[in-house]
Design an enzyme around this catalytic site. Structure first.
Site, PDB file in Angstrom:
ATOM      1  N   LYS A 138       0.848  -1.183   0.000  1.00 13.63           N
ATOM      2  CA  LYS A 138       0.000   0.000   0.000  1.00 13.63           C
ATOM      3  C   LYS A 138       0.891   1.243   0.000  1.00 13.63           C
ATOM      4  CE  LYS A 138      -4.300   1.626   2.119  1.00 13.63           C
ATOM      5  NZ  LYS A 138      -5.292   1.416   3.201  1.00 13.63           N
ATOM      6  N   GLU A 183     -19.015  -5.936  11.056  1.00 11.82           N
ATOM      7  CA  GLU A 183     -19.971  -5.155  11.852  1.00 11.82           C
ATOM      8  C   GLU A 183     -20.986  -6.034  12.566  1.00 11.82           C
ATOM      9  OE1 GLU A 183     -18.462  -2.626   8.441  1.00 11.82           O
ATOM     10  OE2 GLU A 183     -19.336  -4.635   8.610  1.00 11.82           O
ATOM     11  N   ARG A 191     -25.198  -2.381   8.392  1.00 16.33           N
ATOM     12  CA  ARG A 191     -24.837  -3.767   8.090  1.00 16.33           C
ATOM     13  C   ARG A 191     -25.097  -4.700   9.271  1.00 16.33           C
ATOM     14  NH1 ARG A 191     -19.339  -4.138   4.900  1.00 16.33           N
ATOM     15  NH2 ARG A 191     -20.632  -5.061   3.288  1.00 16.33           N
TER      16      ARG A 191
END
Length: 621
Positions: free
Chosen positions: A284, A370, A398
């Site tokens: 990244k 979640e 969610r």
């Protein structure tokens, strides 16, 4: 920022994927270098997601080079990393408008391009949607291929595993590219991530990887490799073994920054049948030292100086609501070791970084999960602890069933600190916290509080934390507070509003941080102004008293009007048969696009000028 063809001569030849496929393979490394530099230059001038896109430049080029997109379906998970994809698919000259009002959408967006197969913003959806597309393509029988790109952070979510379980059982032709950079937005956590890191650094894996390369050249399945290794070693090679159990053919890991090798591998994979998983190792922030060194800070950035590599210091002399929450969390944990704080992979964004370091045994990052976060909190509550779930409004959607079934139904004392309630801004439709008040209000046994400033936020967190008869919610916005004095913590009287100003004829009932705008309107119109504080339970006595003393009522909230806090006022007045005009001001029945918070509030008439105009127009009718 206009495109400079002299500065990017190779990229200048590639404004579409068709032009990309015309380029000789030996030119691809140079193209990737220019694409990375153009992406950096663009984001430095316009702001936006940075580190994720830098990490997938070679992968993006290779996928579009080998696969016949958009005929072949390319599905990106979440989409933070899709800037190079947008640049290569006809949107190069508009990339500087990304995340801005009327500009390119921050994530893949179906209405924006035929190359964006799925509108996204939340993680772990790619394999499910991609499998559906692959099944449809199989029935269509035109040779259409489907590729899903999912990060190792998104792979921690249960939905991804549900989709893999189904795909492996169906044996549908589909390629899942696992982009492994050891990051989601924050550092990845969890047993799967830890085991993967251990394996990839082991000598045993290094020895096996030499054998694994034969898969890339000769289409051997992972099963063939495993028949050539002993059982003890098999048990250690979790990536291959895990995906094999799901029915996938595992290939990798491979260098995600060697574009020519990726092209060769993808060409081989194209002809394989059944579900395939290509494990790609990337970094990244690749190619920009500051982003490589600190990918968390460089995930989403404001405008910055490309040469110095320094991000501008945060503006605003007052702490953000997230910081206020983090401070309260540490303050409470210092005197209560029963407090247990939970986040679904949003430590930094939720203001929990200092808390996580100071109280590591009271802090749980459950990864991008979640649903698990909420039911895990229920279990902690059942065990006698005091869980606090820090979650963005858009992500709480969610875990709706878990909130209802596992927490509210059982009357468990769980505090939900809902960050990013209301208008969020540049991340657009998928991230606006518009729906929480509406979908929470109908749940029994729940307390819902909307602070008007940072001191109220602290008092409500304290009140909710000490409420023992069920779940409680404190819903606060993205951004900085107003600089009010913070008072000693104390319990607020449940369901009681506060009259901030007394006026005549018109009463304004405010829910949340638009109170400062409503106050200006109340002064100009000599109206009564009430900070309602509680969406549930409502201060019924106060509302009924106000309705008897005024000619009209206006409700204000930064959330959807349909089913929102104002609807609760309407229901009460109708039930009590009070005949009084009511105007509900909030967000309309549509998804709210990107823009700055200020731009959106002006556009939707939620600043004081817009609120005043809406009331005047309504009264005139």
């Amino acid at each position: 920022m206009s495109f400079e063809s002299k500065k990017y001569p190779t990229l200048a030849l590639v404004s579409t994927v068709q032009e990309l496929r015309w380029q000789p393979e030996e030119s691809l490394p140079l193209l990737c270098d220019e694409l990375r530099q153009y992406l950096l230059a663009s984001v430095s001038c316009s702001s936006g997601h940075c580190a994720s896109g830098l990490g997938v430049v070679e992968l993006t080029v290779a996928l579009h080079y080998v696969y016949n997109t958009p005929f072949d379906h390319l599905v990106w998970d979440v989409g933070h990393q899709a800037y190079p994809h947008k640049i290569l698919t006809g949107r190069r000259d508009k990339i500087s408008t990304i995340r801005q009002k009327s500009g390119l959408h921050p994530f893949p967006w179906r209405e924006e391009s035929e190359f964006d197969m799925l509108s996204v913003g939340h993680s772990s959806t790619s394999i499910s949607a991609g499998l559906g597309m692959a099944v449809a393509a199989n029935k269509e029988d035109k040779g259409r291929l489907t590729v899903c790109v999912i990060g190792d952070g998104a792979m921690t979510a249960g939905m991804a595993f549900e989709a893999m379980n189904h795909a492996g059982d169906m044996q549908t032709d589909i390629l899942v590219v696992l982009n492994d950079n050891e990051m989601s937005i924050s550092k990845n956590v969890g047993a799967l991530n830890n085991r993967l890191s251990h394996i990839l650094s082991s000598q045993a894996y290094a020895r096996l990887n030499a054998t694994n390369k034969k898969v890339l050249d000769g289409f051997l399945s992972i099963k063939a490799i495993f028949t050539r290794t002993d059982e003890p070693l098999q048990s250690k090679i979790v990536p291959g073994a895990l995906f094999k159990e799901f029915g996938f053919n595992y290939i990798g890991p491979v260098d995600g920054h060697d574009v020519r090798e990726l092209v060769s591998i993808l060409r081989n994979i194209r002809v394989l049948k059944g579900p395939q998983i290509l494990h790609v190792i990337t970094k990244k922030g690749k190619g920009y030292a500051p982003a490589e060194a600190d990918p968390i800070s460089w995930h989403s950035v404001p405008k910055f100086d490309l040469v110095s590599g320094l991000l501008p210091k945060k503006t605003g002399c007052f702490p953000s609501y997230s910081e206020i929450f983090g401070q309260w969390l540490s303050e409470t944990a210092a005197v209560d070791d029963k407090l247990m704080a939970i986040t679904p992979a949003m430590c930094e964004g939720s203001g929990m970084l200092n808390f996580s370091r100071t109280y590591p045994h009271q802090y749980f990052d459950v990864a991008i999960a979640e649903q698990h976060a909420v039911t895990f909190a229920a279990g902690l509550a059942l065990g006698g602890y005091r869980p606090v779930v820090a979650i963005y409004s858009t992500f709480l959607q969610r875990a709706y069933d878990q909130l209802i079934h596992d927490v509210a139904l059982q009357k468990l004392s769980v505090l939900f600190a809902i960050d990013r309630g209301g208008v969020v801004g540049a991340d657009g439709q998928t991230h606006q916290g518009a729906f929480d008040l509406a979908f929470l209000r109908c749940i029994p046994n729940i307390i819902i509080m909307t602070p008007s400033d940072e001191n109220e936020c602290r008092q409500m967190l304290y009140t909710g934390y000490h409420y023992l008869d069920g779940p409680s919610v404190v819903r606060y916005p993205r951004g900085h507070g107003t600089g009010v004095n913070l008072k000693p913590l104390s319990n607020l009287p449940l369901g009681k509003g506060v009259i901030k100003r007394k006026g005549i004829k018109l009463a304004i009932l405010n829910f949340g941080t638009l109170l400062s705008q409503a106050a200006i309107v109340a002064e100009k119109m000599n109206s009564t102004l009430i900070d309602m504080r509680f969406v549930k339970p409502l201060d019924e006595a106060l509302v009924l008293g106000i309705s008897a003393q005024h000619h009209a009522v206006v409700t204000i909230e930064e959330g959807v009007i349909k089913g929102g806090a104002g609807s609760g006022i309407n229901e009460l007045l109708m039930f009590k048969r009070k005949v009084i005009p009511v105007l509900n001001i909030g967000l309309p029945d549509e998804f709210i696009p990107q823009g700055t918070q200020e731009e959106i509030r002006v556009d939707y008439k939620l600043d004081w000028v817009g609120i005043h105009q809406q009331i005047e127009d309504w009264l005139a009718k």
